[in-house]
Design a protein around this motif. Sequence first.
Motif, PDB file in Angstrom:
ATOM      1  N   SER A   1       8.144  14.235 -16.026  1.00 31.81           N
ATOM      2  CA  SER A   1       7.748  13.382 -14.918  1.00 31.81           C
ATOM      3  C   SER A   1       8.703  13.605 -13.743  1.00 31.81           C
ATOM      4  O   SER A   1       9.738  14.247 -13.882  1.00 31.81           O
ATOM      5  CB  SER A   1       7.782  11.922 -15.352  1.00 31.81           C
ATOM      6  OG  SER A   1       9.114  11.553 -15.594  1.00 31.81           O
ATOM      7  N   LEU A   2       8.303  13.061 -12.609  1.00 29.94           N
ATOM      8  CA  LEU A   2       9.142  13.249 -11.419  1.00 29.94           C
ATOM      9  C   LEU A   2      10.544  12.686 -11.653  1.00 29.94           C
ATOM     10  O   LEU A   2      11.549  13.302 -11.295  1.00 29.94           O
ATOM     11  CB  LEU A   2       8.498  12.570 -10.214  1.00 29.94           C
ATOM     12  CG  LEU A   2       9.321  12.644  -8.934  1.00 29.94           C
ATOM     13  CD1 LEU A   2       9.508  14.074  -8.500  1.00 29.94           C
ATOM     14  CD2 LEU A   2       8.672  11.836  -7.821  1.00 29.94           C
ATOM     15  N   SER A   3      10.597  11.505 -12.287  1.00 28.65           N
ATOM     16  CA  SER A   3      11.932  10.913 -12.470  1.00 28.65           C
ATOM     17  C   SER A   3      12.753  11.775 -13.419  1.00 28.65           C
ATOM     18  O   SER A   3      13.954  11.946 -13.240  1.00 28.65           O
ATOM     19  CB  SER A   3      11.817   9.486 -12.998  1.00 28.65           C
ATOM     20  OG  SER A   3      11.336   9.494 -14.315  1.00 28.65           O
TER      21      SER A   3
ATOM     22  N   ARG B   1      14.028  14.642 -11.544  1.00 30.42           N
ATOM     23  CA  ARG B   1      15.148  14.251 -10.666  1.00 30.42           C
ATOM     24  C   ARG B   1      16.430  14.073 -11.460  1.00 30.42           C
ATOM     25  O   ARG B   1      17.502  14.475 -11.017  1.00 30.42           O
ATOM     26  CB  ARG B   1      14.801  12.942  -9.953  1.00 30.42           C
ATOM     27  CG  ARG B   1      13.832  13.185  -8.835  1.00 30.42           C
ATOM     28  CD  ARG B   1      13.611  11.915  -8.050  1.00 30.42           C
ATOM     29  NE  ARG B   1      12.782  12.198  -6.901  1.00 30.42           N
ATOM     30  CZ  ARG B   1      12.037  11.287  -6.302  1.00 30.42           C
ATOM     31  NH1 ARG B   1      12.036  10.045  -6.750  1.00 30.42           N
ATOM     32  NH2 ARG B   1      11.302  11.606  -5.265  1.00 30.42           N
TER      33      ARG B   1
ATOM     34  N   ALA C   1       4.512  15.088  -5.944  1.00 27.86           N
ATOM     35  CA  ALA C   1       4.207  13.713  -6.320  1.00 27.86           C
ATOM     36  C   ALA C   1       3.586  12.966  -5.149  1.00 27.86           C
ATOM     37  O   ALA C   1       2.798  12.044  -5.347  1.00 27.86           O
ATOM     38  CB  ALA C   1       5.478  13.006  -6.770  1.00 27.86           C
TER      39      ALA C   1
ATOM     40  N   THR D   1       9.440   7.508 -23.280  1.00 30.95           N
ATOM     41  CA  THR D   1       8.056   7.812 -22.920  1.00 30.95           C
ATOM     42  C   THR D   1       7.622   6.937 -21.764  1.00 30.95           C
ATOM     43  O   THR D   1       6.856   7.361 -20.916  1.00 30.95           O
ATOM     44  CB  THR D   1       7.128   7.600 -24.117  1.00 30.95           C
ATOM     45  OG1 THR D   1       7.516   6.406 -24.763  1.00 30.95           O
ATOM     46  CG2 THR D   1       7.233   8.760 -25.069  1.00 30.95           C
TER      47      THR D   1
ATOM     48  N   PRO E   1       7.875   5.517 -18.248  1.00 35.74           N
ATOM     49  CA  PRO E   1       8.458   6.228 -17.113  1.00 35.74           C
ATOM     50  C   PRO E   1       9.494   5.430 -16.356  1.00 35.74           C
ATOM     51  O   PRO E   1      10.107   5.953 -15.459  1.00 35.74           O
ATOM     52  CB  PRO E   1       7.249   6.496 -16.224  1.00 35.74           C
ATOM     53  CG  PRO E   1       6.320   5.379 -16.527  1.00 35.74           C
ATOM     54  CD  PRO E   1       6.532   5.007 -17.962  1.00 35.74           C
ATOM     55  N   LEU E   2       9.696   4.182 -16.709  1.00 30.78           N
ATOM     56  CA  LEU E   2      10.508   3.355 -15.832  1.00 30.78           C
ATOM     57  C   LEU E   2      11.946   3.310 -16.321  1.00 30.78           C
ATOM     58  O   LEU E   2      12.266   2.667 -17.311  1.00 30.78           O
ATOM     59  CB  LEU E   2       9.945   1.946 -15.789  1.00 30.78           C
ATOM     60  CG  LEU E   2       8.504   1.932 -15.285  1.00 30.78           C
ATOM     61  CD1 LEU E   2       7.810   0.698 -15.746  1.00 30.78           C
ATOM     62  CD2 LEU E   2       8.477   2.060 -13.794  1.00 30.78           C
ATOM     63  N   VAL E   3      12.808   4.038 -15.629  1.00 31.64           N
ATOM     64  CA  VAL E   3      14.235   3.968 -15.918  1.00 31.64           C
ATOM     65  C   VAL E   3      14.911   3.641 -14.601  1.00 31.64           C
ATOM     66  O   VAL E   3      14.901   4.446 -13.685  1.00 31.64           O
ATOM     67  CB  VAL E   3      14.767   5.296 -16.455  1.00 31.64           C
ATOM     68  CG1 VAL E   3      16.224   5.156 -16.845  1.00 31.64           C
ATOM     69  CG2 VAL E   3      13.943   5.746 -17.639  1.00 31.64           C
ATOM     70  N   ALA E   4      15.482   2.450 -14.504  1.00 31.67           N
ATOM     71  CA  ALA E   4      16.192   2.114 -13.277  1.00 31.67           C
ATOM     72  C   ALA E   4      17.459   2.955 -13.227  1.00 31.67           C
ATOM     73  O   ALA E   4      18.260   2.910 -14.153  1.00 31.67           O
ATOM     74  CB  ALA E   4      16.542   0.638 -13.267  1.00 31.67           C
TER      75      ALA E   4
END
Lengths: 703, 317
Positions: A35-37, A40, A80, A185, A187-190
């Motif tokens: 994914s984009l994150s 990154r 994205a 899995t 996608p949300l990782v601050a």
Amino acid sequence: MSAAVTTAGTGSTFSRLWARGPFARRAVPPPPVLSLSQIRWIGALLIAAQLPQAPWLPAWIAVFGITLVGLRMVFATRDARRPQATPTRIPSWALVVFAVAAAWFVRASFGGHLAGRDPSVAFLFILVGIKFLEARTRRDGTLLACLAMFMLITPFLANQSAWAALAMLPALVILGATLEALARTAPLVAPRAALKRSALLIAQGIPLAAILFVVFPRLSAPLWGLPQDYAAQTGLSDTMSPGMISELSQSDAVAFRVDFDGEPPPPAQRYWRGPVLTRFDGRTWSAIPQRGPGAPVDAQGAIQYTVTLEPSFKPWLFALEQAVGPPQITGGADDPGARSVQLTADRQIVARLPVREVTRYVQRSALGTHFASASDLDVRLARALPPGNPRAKALAADLRARYPDDREYAAAILRMFHDEAFVYTLTPPLLPTDPVDMFLFDERRGFCEHFASAFTFLLRAAGIPARVVTGYQGGEINPRGGYMIVRQSDAHAWTEAYIDGEWRRYDPTAAVAPNRIERGLSSAVGAGEPVPLFARLESGWLKSMQLAVDALNHAWERDVIGFNQSRQRELWRDLRLNTDNAPWVVGSLAAVIGAWGAVLLAWMAWRRRTEAREVLLWQAACARLAAAGLPRQPHEGPLDYAARAAARWPQFGIAFNAIAESYASLRYGDVEPDSKASEALLATLARAVDVLPAPRALRATAP
Amino acid sequence: MTVRSASHVVPVAQRLAGVLNQVGQIVVGKEHTLKLALACLLARGHLLIEDIPGVGKSTLAQALAATLGLKYARVQFTSDLLPADVLGVSIYDDKAQAFRFMPGPIFHSVVLADEINRAPPKTQSALLEAMEERQVSIDGTTRKLPEPFFVIATQNPVEQIGAFPLPESQLDRFLMAIDIGYPDAASERELLAGGDRRVRVADLVPVADAATLAEWQREAAAVHTAPALLDYTLALLAASRGYGSNAEGAARRGLSPRAGLMLVAAARAWALIAGRPMVMPEDVQAVFAPVAGHRLAGGARSGALQAQALLRSVPLP
């Protein structure tokens, strides 16, 4: 399947079996895409791993490698933003061309080598960028994380200072967060939370790492040796021609550091003996092959000190004049070859292999200016007078006629240096032909090597055996840590003359610039001279900061880099660790690690204690149901969960309901904390949780 | 949950259940949709229904209005509909020698704006502005809309040719966006057996009036939200603002603070319908997809999927 075997022809049977059998081509789900994150995170990790390495690489390689990584991040962000458009991709043939071109350029910029340490590191630096450009799947991401870990170690091949270790830390923290992002899995990782988590993990691991560092048995030889290729280093060498030492004095790099067992000697006695140069060709002084051992000197009143020598890639170890015997190596120099050290007849300390890592040794010296010769050969070689420099020879003949006594003759030359218009300068003029003549009669401006060279030449011209000694003179005491720093800018050359059956030290620089010996380089030369910054600073915040930083580096080299097998053995002995009893060692190690784990667990429990009581009771109930085979979904609310549990175990529906409702009222309701109502609800909750049967009983009653 | 507030809420919940029950006899088998619509009304929001024709959108609106004793009007949006057709127009009265304002269909308590995406943007925005302001300014005079005021707009998601789909900023004015979907087999059988539902709407007896509804709306706004619940809502909002905008389904546009307010308001109404004096995480979860879906990227349908994924990603203690 057997029917197919019997009825069909052989070839088709096989293919049919193949199509149906265990190797049948199944609809393989596409591999998970980065994914984009995640891209990154990986990009940040790669750049953080590249940056500490970048200063050791040619500039274009550093810029190119980092640009490749940045390019991929730009592509990913752009893709994205336009989800409908075809993703930006550099075709794989172009990447191959990149890689081949990079290999070619790396080879060119490392003098035609691609196989050595530095070119390999540089090539890897670029290859990770190329790999990142084509990375699509999570598998690629994991591979890149592994490559980043490897790349994190490569700066240590060039530099093992505390700074290299510090520069690694950001990448290490990002590495933890990246691995988390790759494993997740959802996608949300601050980012901030992930970095914090990773830093916390690393911090929790530090005590374990420290214990293992101290206790884990070290090998007597390194697992892999440092590769042989290395760049040219600054430092003293086995030759000296005019201008060489003044060039060296432009560097404020640390040559070595010294911890004295007692008081350090006064500045005028800080002569650190290095290469002794006997052969002279009229321009260049050079060392002659070494023989040993040196004659013993009187050890009366000898002082003891420990030297931490920076890698010089030369074989000399430095000691105060005069070394009592060869040093005892205590750190670094893991290679046995580098440990074999001898004190030669001309009292140089020479290792069999060049010093390629930070080396520590304990040395004893009896401070003195003269010593007995060990062999006649030394004296004989120190008489040789090369052709050339006729004016100097004439001057020597003239002076010798007036001063037949050796000592008076030497004193007369020193007086000449002092009385006539000789200038001590860091920027001596070039002396193209007959340098001794040009220095003595035309230019009269020079650095210590000019004075030492001219003085030695004049002694030899008068028939007195003499030679040039190079080394360091001086050293600065660091008040933080109380040790001495000797820098390259302290490099010095002086003269040794064989008079009255003894080698005697003469320092012609002291005659022309006494301050150089007493107070250091910066006070001996004029204000406009290019003295390096740290050698020039006398005081002020910059100086004190620099000394503090140096103290840290010294401690790092002494206690971390220098912690080898013998130091470890000593420490074990001091700690009364019985290292012969392996099970005991392993057992106590496990106990210490277990204790640390217990500390962490206790800390977590203590943190949980600050949670409200109803949450603890609720979590206890959830844990019990989870053990019974009905775990709560992380996002599931209490009422939903209770309903689900009641559907599974209807006979306990009332209890589940009571738990969920009292917990919900306490947590989400309009109840005053510590009021009567809340106490009553808590009591209900506690009772209902108590009423819940044990997980095993619940499992047994499940329909 | 003190005894006083519980006793306070339960009768309201019972009467709301009565409303749902009565509307449920007309709109068969759509209890959840009805509850959402009622929650939307109680939270003083507006409802957007995205669905194909014939699944009972206008029946729902009509039945709800009739049961609650509210005045109902339906506007069929077409490509030549002008703002004046919705808001009203001043015409010159010869006898009185003055302009007289003829109020448009928007001056009703329940307005069904059918196929809102057929009308040109000018008309759409006239309606949406009135929804937001709850008042209409024509010829320099500001006229208040009736209270309560509830707009149900429908959008046909299939035939978008020649239509003006609502821009995302306009979608934000609707509290919820839902679809109705086909009824299940049993409900459809009942539907077929029972004849035309629209005829039966006329026979409905109102169980409430505008004043009662306003009272219920106040009641809904007063439902308690505990700090823990607000924390949970904040976590949902933070998650929607996304640390990973990518193809895997995270939101590219996060939820605005206004969306957060609306989420809490809808959850309060939902709790009131359930007869709870406080909002539970379950209430937030129940209304989250309808409230958040159309505010996330990709339209209400894919947004609702994203909303579900978001719900799963935010844990509760």
